[in-house]
Design an enzyme around this catalytic site. Structure first.
Site, PDB file in Angstrom:
ATOM      1  N   CYS A  45      40.824  41.313  38.174  1.00 26.51           N
ATOM      2  CA  CYS A  45      40.314  40.245  37.314  1.00 26.51           C
ATOM      3  C   CYS A  45      39.766  39.103  38.169  1.00 26.51           C
ATOM      4  O   CYS A  45      40.252  38.855  39.277  1.00 26.51           O
ATOM      5  CB  CYS A  45      41.428  39.739  36.401  1.00 26.51           C
ATOM      6  SG  CYS A  45      40.897  38.492  35.206  1.00 26.51           S
ATOM      7  N   ASP A  47      40.267  36.099  37.712  1.00 23.90           N
ATOM      8  CA  ASP A  47      41.197  34.968  37.649  1.00 23.90           C
ATOM      9  C   ASP A  47      41.479  34.415  39.048  1.00 23.90           C
ATOM     10  O   ASP A  47      41.828  35.164  39.966  1.00 23.90           O
ATOM     11  CB  ASP A  47      42.502  35.420  36.993  1.00 23.90           C
ATOM     12  CG  ASP A  47      43.381  34.255  36.567  1.00 23.90           C
ATOM     13  OD1 ASP A  47      43.823  33.495  37.465  1.00 23.90           O
ATOM     14  OD2 ASP A  47      43.646  34.090  35.367  1.00 23.90           O
ATOM     15  N   ARG A  49      43.861  32.857  40.174  1.00 23.85           N
ATOM     16  CA  ARG A  49      45.264  32.910  40.595  1.00 23.85           C
ATOM     17  C   ARG A  49      45.668  34.256  41.164  1.00 23.85           C
ATOM     18  O   ARG A  49      46.832  34.451  41.539  1.00 23.85           O
ATOM     19  CB  ARG A  49      46.164  32.569  39.396  1.00 23.85           C
ATOM     20  CG  ARG A  49      45.933  31.191  38.805  1.00 23.85           C
ATOM     21  CD  ARG A  49      46.593  31.052  37.444  1.00 23.85           C
ATOM     22  NE  ARG A  49      45.979  31.918  36.445  1.00 23.85           N
ATOM     23  CZ  ARG A  49      46.373  32.006  35.173  1.00 23.85           C
ATOM     24  NH1 ARG A  49      47.397  31.270  34.768  1.00 23.85           N
ATOM     25  NH2 ARG A  49      45.744  32.808  34.331  1.00 23.85           N
ATOM     26  N   HIS A 101      46.867  41.437  35.278  1.00 22.08           N
ATOM     27  CA  HIS A 101      47.855  40.409  35.600  1.00 22.08           C
ATOM     28  C   HIS A 101      48.373  39.748  34.337  1.00 22.08           C
ATOM     29  O   HIS A 101      47.698  39.746  33.288  1.00 22.08           O
ATOM     30  CB  HIS A 101      47.252  39.349  36.532  1.00 22.08           C
ATOM     31  CG  HIS A 101      46.161  38.545  35.922  1.00 22.08           C
ATOM     32  ND1 HIS A 101      46.380  37.342  35.280  1.00 22.08           N
ATOM     33  CD2 HIS A 101      44.830  38.774  35.826  1.00 22.08           C
ATOM     34  CE1 HIS A 101      45.226  36.864  34.841  1.00 22.08           C
ATOM     35  NE2 HIS A 101      44.274  37.709  35.153  1.00 22.08           N
ATOM     36  N   CYS A 104      46.714  36.813  31.306  1.00 19.47           N
ATOM     37  CA  CYS A 104      45.267  37.043  31.451  1.00 19.47           C
ATOM     38  C   CYS A 104      44.525  36.450  30.267  1.00 19.47           C
ATOM     39  O   CYS A 104      44.772  36.811  29.101  1.00 19.47           O
ATOM     40  CB  CYS A 104      44.985  38.539  31.551  1.00 19.47           C
ATOM     41  SG  CYS A 104      43.229  38.941  31.724  1.00 19.47           S
TER      42      CYS A 104
END
Length: 205
Positions: A45, A47, A49, A101, A104
């Site tokens: 992803c 993302d 993080r 994750h 999400c």
């Protein structure tokens, strides 16, 4: 004039490069001189993080990467398919990882859309916007599975993307040629920093 935020990044980069050289003086020389030979392709992803190199304790050169919103494998995504082709056929990558994750945003948007019977995953954007077009297959998966929670849908999404991956022409051809390629499904837990193997690996040795 360099913006202060970019200046901070450049300063942090310089400190990082110095620390790498202190530990391994020839690291960057080898990196520039030698062809890359990563063992892994990571489809994850976007993302911020979930930085794959950092969370796996890897170094530059260890992981070839494709990231997108919701760690999707799509047959109409030329970018992902090009990355997969290059990784398997030219870099000889042996392990392809699909990594979702917790927490999400893409999965939550799909889940909430189904739960609220909203016609679009992300309200405030038209149905034909790039963001909603991208999320519609994930929303369709959420509707099909009727997952009871976002964490469950996160896992089911990884399983669904792995199933798509093994049906790509790239993976099918590699296995037909008896090439060693494995595909794996992982979930990263933001609250603990730990990766979890879903136990759905498939491959050929």
């Amino acid at each position: 004039m360099t913006h202060s935020v970019i200046a901070h990044l450049l300063s942090a980069n310089a400190k990082w490069a110095e620390s790498v050289i202190a530990e391994d003086p020839d690291f960057f020389i080898r990196s520039a001189r030698d062809p890359q030979a990563p063992e892994f392709l990571w489809i994850g992803c976007s993302d911020s993080r979930v930085p794959e190199t950092l969370i796996t304790g890897s170094k530059p050169g260890d992981i070839f990467v494709n990231r997108n919103i919701g760690n999707q494998v799509r047959f109409d995504d030329d970018n992902m398919l090009a990355v997969l082709t290059y990784a398997v056929e030219h870099l000889d990558v042996k392990h392809v990882i699909i990594c979702g994750h917790t927490e999400c945003g893409a999965v939550k948007a799909a889940f909430d859309s189904v739960a609220s019977e909203s016609p679009v995953p992300v309200r405030g954007h038209p149905a034909d916007s790039p963001l909603n077009r991208w999320l519609f297959p994930l929303t369709a998966l959420a509707a099909e599975l009727q997952a009871p929670s976002v964490p469950v849908l996160v896992q089911e999404n990884v399983k669904a993307q792995l199933n798509k991956l093994i049906h790509t022409e790239v993976i099918r051809d590699a296995w037909q040629k008896k090439k060693e390629v494995w595909v794996h499904g992982l979930v990263y837990d933001l609250a603990t920093g730990r990766l979890r193997d879903l136990g759905i690996s498939q491959g050929r040795e």
